[in-house]
Structure formats: structure tokens, C-alpha cells
Design an enzyme around this catalytic site. Structure first.
Site, PDB file in Angstrom:
ATOM      1  N   GLU A 220      12.524   3.608 -11.697  1.00  0.00           N
ATOM      2  CA  GLU A 220      13.626   3.657 -12.290  1.00  0.00           C
ATOM      3  C   GLU A 220      13.257   4.830 -13.809  1.00  0.00           C
ATOM      4  O   GLU A 220      12.643   4.281 -14.705  1.00  0.00           O
ATOM      5  CB  GLU A 220      14.414   2.542 -12.933  1.00  0.00           C
ATOM      6  CG  GLU A 220      15.002   2.370 -11.739  1.00  0.00           C
ATOM      7  CD  GLU A 220      16.312   0.823 -11.864  1.00  0.00           C
ATOM      8  OE1 GLU A 220      16.373   0.916 -12.900  1.00  0.00           O
ATOM      9  OE2 GLU A 220      16.735   0.037 -11.304  1.00  0.00           O
TER      10      GLU A 220
ATOM     11  N   ASP B  69      -9.486 -10.736   0.069  1.00  0.00           N
ATOM     12  CA  ASP B  69      -8.185 -10.428   0.919  1.00  0.00           C
ATOM     13  C   ASP B  69      -7.355 -10.621  -0.143  1.00  0.00           C
ATOM     14  O   ASP B  69      -6.622 -11.940  -0.197  1.00  0.00           O
ATOM     15  CB  ASP B  69      -8.134 -11.440   1.644  1.00  0.00           C
ATOM     16  CG  ASP B  69      -9.307 -11.025   2.761  1.00  0.00           C
ATOM     17  OD1 ASP B  69      -9.400  -9.683   2.755  1.00  0.00           O
ATOM     18  OD2 ASP B  69      -9.848 -11.429   3.356  1.00  0.00           O
TER      19      ASP B  69
ATOM     20  N   ASP C 216     -11.164 -14.656  -5.164  1.00  0.00           N
ATOM     21  CA  ASP C 216     -10.660 -14.084  -3.875  1.00  0.00           C
ATOM     22  C   ASP C 216     -10.951 -13.106  -3.816  1.00  0.00           C
ATOM     23  O   ASP C 216     -11.085 -12.438  -4.714  1.00  0.00           O
ATOM     24  CB  ASP C 216      -9.476 -15.014  -3.730  1.00  0.00           C
ATOM     25  CG  ASP C 216      -9.046 -14.956  -2.195  1.00  0.00           C
ATOM     26  OD1 ASP C 216      -9.882 -15.529  -1.531  1.00  0.00           O
ATOM     27  OD2 ASP C 216      -7.940 -13.623  -2.419  1.00  0.00           O
TER      28      ASP C 216
END
Ligand code: RBF
Ligand code: MG
Length: 462
Positions: A387, A95, A93
Site C-alpha cells: 500500500e 535455515d 540458526d
């Protein structure tokens, strides 16, 4: 001629342009050694028993635990899990899967504001994987716009196409295309967008158009996804059975379409924290970086080194802020949390996961660093955070200091853990992997990156 390595000492030579599938359930680490998945190691399963030579065969026979490898070898194994179906082609695919179309959401926001409406970014799921007409109808209805769906499309399309040149490839998309292209695995692009738009969008990505043997747009079939039409048409044009196609998709309608076409489907959800909704997919991965082609009988990536994946380096910096108070207190792992203010785009562009690189602290120097980006499934944070854990013993805290990071490699996707002890053990393992990898020349050169240096040097004059 194509050559590639899988298990220790096995070379498979292909003398034709066509790709022959190979399947095995052990991971290859890319340097010719067969690694077993950690959970299989623990259970003592998946042990490599023997390798026997024989002539061309492609089917696995789970009953006796032997796996046929095309090109002449059978790998005998005790198999923990049944093998998945063999794929010989990949259908992608566009998008949300290969390109990050999230920025088009801003265009929509601007457009709606002209009508006095405020775009709610969370409504993006209403358009995901839809045909242009369906997506338009959903927006027209949700925002009660005084126009038809077709008028909406005609008005917004030119605004969208202006932005095509700014749409970035998803992390791992170029790597994936180069990998399959280089191994002669036929690839198709299958999108709900009109063919013209598909071609327009990919024209900004070097080497993509030539890599696809087939491109199918939503305007070239009777119905768009979730109907299987687009995928079936792609298989037909590739001249293969649907059952030998592996689909990679970010949206639920896309996954539905692939399954309805009788294909194997790997989902890469483009909206965070939604993986539980992709129940019909054969596998859900966090980003393209996590794709393991060998699970589908396709050639494995060979760019992992010592448990790490080199990535295009990226940079982020800012003052160290107080995190949620868990790093030192609960985990004994003091993370120097980074303020993500002004970095929302950078943050959304990078898939959650565990990364590593170098950290520059204005007054202290440059240190090795391993970090998590994401929502920390164990704690299920509401916001995506960064983090970093600096792999150095500091005598005191340095809140407020300027921290600069060069991120050079990827280790794994974020995971949930059954206990805090297992989370801590995994983070320590990440630390050891990063510590060791950062001495490799491909990563160590970034220690001298001017981005880190300027920050350290500037403040040394203070
Ligand atoms: N949290 C998770 O919930 N899952 C993880 O897989 C995970 N991996 C981490 C890896 C590293 C290298 C670091 C530094 C942290 C990771 N964390 C993970 C986040 C950890 O839970 C976090 O540091 C604490 O929440 C402290 O704020
Ligand atoms: Mg999509």
C-alpha cells in the site's frame, strides 16, 4: 583495534581482539546521539541523568539505576524496564533465520506430485526447526508415502542441494554478519542440518564461512533442537558460558533449544502471523532489520540515518488497483494499492513493514512515496498487500495506471494500534520521515532510476 561510538561523545576503544560488552537501555541512533525510545520519552522515563567515569565494570545495577559500561563510563539513568542479560556472543540458526529456505518447499511440492500427492504449503510448519529425520517422518506420515523416512531423505537431498545456489540471504542477514564480525563479536552457526549441508549452503554467501568462529551441525551432537545440545556445544566451542550467548532463531523448536541451553533468545518467525506462538522467546522481532543488539549489551547498528535504514534497493510495479476502500475513506490517506499479481515471490521475500522510496506514475511523473507491506495488523487483512502512499496531492484517482516503485529504505515494522487516530498519526509520522529522508543523497539519487524514468518517458509520448 576496535573503536565504536555509543552515547554522545563517548568513544570506547578496545585494544584487544576480544569484545567487551556494553549495555544501556537508550537507543543510539548511530551518529553518536543518544535517543530514548519514544514510549520512554512520552512517559518521561529513561532520562539520561549523568555519566560518570570509572574503571572496567560490566554489570548493571537496576536498584540505583546505574549502568556500567565497560571501558570506563557509568551511565546513570532512571530505568523503566529491568535490563536484559548481557551477551558477548551471538549464535545463529541458519535455515529460515539467515537464509530463506522457503524455495525448498517448491522442491518438496514437485517431489510429492511424482507420488500423486499435492503439497499443501501450509504444512511447512511440520518441518520447521526439525531434524532432517523428524521432518522426513512428518512428511512421510502426512502424505502416506510408500517409503521410509531415510529413503525419503536420500531421494530428496540431491534435489535440495541443487537449489542451494539459489537460496537468498534473509533481508538484514549480511548486514548483521558484517556488523558483528566488524566489532569482533564471536559468532557461531548452530543448525539441525548436517554440518556438510550447512557448509554447502553458506558457501554461496560471500564472507559467511570466515565470519563464524564455530559451526555445529545436527549430526555433531546426540540430539537436535529442541534439545539444547547444539547450542550448548556451540557455547563450549566458543569457550563462553551459555548465559552470555544471544541466540537468533526462526523456529519454535529452535527457540525451545536456546532457552533450554540457558541462553537469551530472539525469535524471528519465518512463518507470518505466528509471533503469538513464540511465548518462550525473550523477544520476538519481525525481521533481522528490527534487531537492536544494544538491548543485549552488544554494539548497536550505526547505519540508521534520521529514523531510516538504507536497504538494498528493490523494484516492483504494476497497475494501481482499488484497495479495500479504507485508505481515503476511513483514514484520509489515499494509498495507491498495487496489484501483487505475479509478485508473490518478491512479496514473500520482503518482510512486512513500513518502507519508502520513489514512485513513477506513467503520465504524471516521479513522487516521494512511503508504503506499508504486510497484513495491516489493525485491520488484520487476509492477504499480504503493498500500500504505497504517494506524498503528493492528486486532483483525481488513477486506478489502472502503471505505477513503478523503487524501494530504498526501511522505517519500522507494522504495528497494531489502540485507535484509528493513533494509526493515522503514525502513518503521518512515517510520511514526514520519508519526505525528509528522501532528500538525503543516499536516497535522492534513486529519483533518477531508469526503472522509473522509462515508465514516465514512454507514456509522455502518448
Ligand atoms: N496498518 C497497520 O495496521 N499497521 C501499521 O503499522 C500500518 N502502517 C502503515 C504505514 C504506511 C506508511 C501506510 C501507507 C499504511 C500503513 N498501514 C498500517 C496500513 C493502513 O492501515 C492502510 O493503509 C489501510 O488499511 C488502508 O487500506
Ligand atoms: Mg530455522
Amino acid at each position: 583495534m576496535l573503536t565504536w561510538h555509543i552515547l554522545t561523545g563517548i568513544h570506547l576503544k578496545k585494544c584487544t581482539g576480544s569484545y567487551n560488552p556494553v549495555i544501556f537501555s537508550a537507543n543510539s541512533n548511530g551518529n553518536g546521539k543518544a535517543n530514548l525510545a519514544p514510549q520512554e520519552k512520552e512517559k518521561g522515563k529513561g532520562k539520561l541523568n549523568s555519566i560518570t567515569k570509572h574503571k572496567h565494570s560490566v554489570r548493571a545495577s537496576p536498584q540505583n539505576g546505574s549502568i556500567a559500561v565497560t571501558g570506563g563510563f557509568t551511565v546513570k539513568m532512571s530505568i523503566a524496564k529491568p535490563l536484559k542479560k548481557l551477551a558477548s556472543c551471538v549464535i545463529l540458526d541458519l535455515d529460515g533465520t539467515l537464509i530463506n529456505t522457503a524455495l525448498l518447499s517448491d522442491v518438496l511440492g514437485g517431489f510429492l506430485s511424482k507420488y500423486g500427492k499435492q503439497w499443501d504449503g501450509r504444512e511447512v510448519h511440520k518441518t520447521l526447526g526439525k531434524t532432517p529425520l523428524e521432518a522426513a517422518a512428518a512428511i512421510v506420515e502426512a502424505y502416506d508415502l510408500p517409503c521410509t523416512s531415510n529413503e525419503f531423505i536420500s531421494a530428496i537431498n540431491p534435489l535440495y542441494s541443487e537449489k542451494w545456489c539459489n537460496i537468498k540471504a534473509q533481508p538484514g542477514a549480511n548486514r548483521l554478519i558484517k556488523h558483528f564480525g566488524g566489532h569482533g563479536v564471536p559468532m557461531a552457526l548452530a543448525s539441525n542440518s548436517p554440518r556438510e549441508n550447512v557448509e554447502g549452503k553458506i558457501s554461496f554467501h560471500q564472507g559467511w564461512k570466515e565470519s563464524f568462529s564455530v559451526i555445529i551441525g545436527g549430526d555433531e551432537v546426540a540430539s537436535g533442537k529442541p534439545s539444547p545440545d547444539i547450542y550448548l556445544e556451540a557455547a563450549k566451542k566458543l569457550n563462553v558460558e551459555p548465559s552470555s550467548c544471544l541466540v537468533i532463531e526462526d523456529s519454535i523448536p529452535g527457540v525451545t533449544a536456546g532457552k533450554a541451553a540457558g541462553m537469551e533468545v530472539v525469535a524471528v518467525p519465518s512463518i507470518p502471523k505466528q509471533s503469538h506462538l513464540y511465548t518462550s522467546a525473550d523477544e520476538v522481532i519481525n525481521s533481522l532489520l528490527d534487531l537492536k543488539p544494544e538491548k543485549w549489551g552488544l554494539p548497536p547498528f550505526q547505519d540508521w540515518v534520521e529514523g531510516t535504514l538504507p536497504i538494498e534497493s528493490w523494484y516492483i510495479g504494476g497497475p494501481v488497483i482499488k484497495g479495500l476502500g479504507r485508505g481515503s475513506k476511513v483514514l484520509g490517506i489515499p494509498t495507491a494499492n498495487l496489484s501483487t499479481e505475479g509478485y508473490s515471490t518478491v512479496l514473500s521475500e520482503h518482510p512486512s513493514g513500513v518502507y519508502f522510496g520513489w514512485a513513477g506514475l506513467s503520465t504524471r511523473g516521479v513522487f516521494k512515496m512511503v508504503m506499508s507491506i504486510g497484513w495491516n495488523p489493525y485491520f488484520n487483512n487476509p492477504e499480504k498487500t503493498i500500500e504505497p502512499w504517494l506524498l503528493h496531492d492528486f486532483a483525481e484517482d488513477f486506478y489502472g495506471e502503471d505505477l513503478r516503485l523503487v524501494i530504498v529504505g526501511y522505517i519500522r515494522s507494522e504495528a497494531n494500534f489502540p485507535s484509528i487516530e493513533s494509526l493515522i498519526a503514525k502513518i503521518h509520522e512515517d510520511g514526514r520521515i520519508a519526505e525528509k529522508a528522501l532528500d538525503l543523497p543516499i536516497y535522492s539519487t534513486y529519483r533518477d532510476d531508469p526503472y522509473l524514468k522509462s515508465c514516465v518517458k514512454d507514456s509522455s509520448h502518448l
